[in-house]
Write a protein that holds these residues in place. Sequence first.
Motif: not given
Length: 388
Positions: A16, A80, A247
């Motif tokens: 991320s 992410a 995620e």
Amino acid sequence: MFVPIANAPRSYAWGSTSLIADYLGSEPSGGPEAEVWLGAHPGCPARVVGGPHRGAGLDEAIAAERRPQPALLLKVLAAAEPLSLQAHPDDVRARAGFAREDAAGIPRDAPHRSYRDPFAKPELIVAVTPFEALCGFRDPALALEVLDALAAVDARVAPAAARLRAGDALEWLLSGAPDVADAVGAATGAGPAIAAQHPRDADTIARIAATHPGDAGLLVALLMHRVRLEPGEALYLPAGNLHAYLEGLGIELMGPSDNVLRGGLTPKHVDVPELLAVVDRSTLADPRLPSLELDGATAYRPEAPFELRRVRGLHRLGEPGRRLRGVVLAISGASVELEGARHELAPAGAAWIDADGTAEIAARDAWIALERDTPARPDNPGDAGRHS
């Protein structure tokens, strides 16, 4: 021994751009930030930021004090997009694989190496934000429902269902056979048609197809549990557990290893024969690990040589006659009393601790990774270069 440490995030492509920076209050780099390693693994040792060993790697500082290297590695992990489909070896397999690749002359940092050290890598992940993951094999009957639904839309998925009924779906999917590619493409196209009946599986297909189009891991994922962890919930991934994070932000605690056997969903080295040799094909009922409430802390205690605690208040740890070794990560700052001295950690500060007996920590929010069943240090610590 109280050693303040820090490390920079590792910039893996799946990381991320904001989660780690937001959580630790750091300046974002502008690129993906995937993991912060807080340990002494030579692949990315934390650096010492205070005390007599300032500027050294944690591995060097511990060796200079003639103490055993850590038997754990703590990470802050932020995904992410999906990580690789992977499993990790047990101690026996890790030692044999490491020795074999050393004997073959493969450099330990070579991209095509599977065994970078001779240690097992059991893993524990605790969610900080909502966290999505694939973890272990679910009941084959549930997977068949999904594959049959996809095959009803596009018959090219039918061989995958047939292989699952025959008991060799994983081997076939990772074989690279042409009909596997056809089945993956068909499942990708058929995914939206099963969304009403199987919403989570349709979402898994869409997520993986978006980042790894055509990868056989898309169909392997349908054989597995899709798990959503709420903050504070945990997964334990022992040797052989097939998994892939999808995620979210989490705190990850593992053995002192970087041995990853990949089967797909990655541009990195894939070692299908070795993965198939270690993977646990048994059905997993529920991959979540329950937590335990202690005074001032929540504890996560898997069947592993480590445990993780989240401290929110005043917490005492350790016991007389035992060695207290591990990593403290103080999200909101913390005060640590150890061997008669008090140490202060700023917000997002971290430290390696190694002492006999007990300690006390006061924090609004902190994580402590601890080695388990560590006896008090003898007068002669012996071979300080080996992991305990």
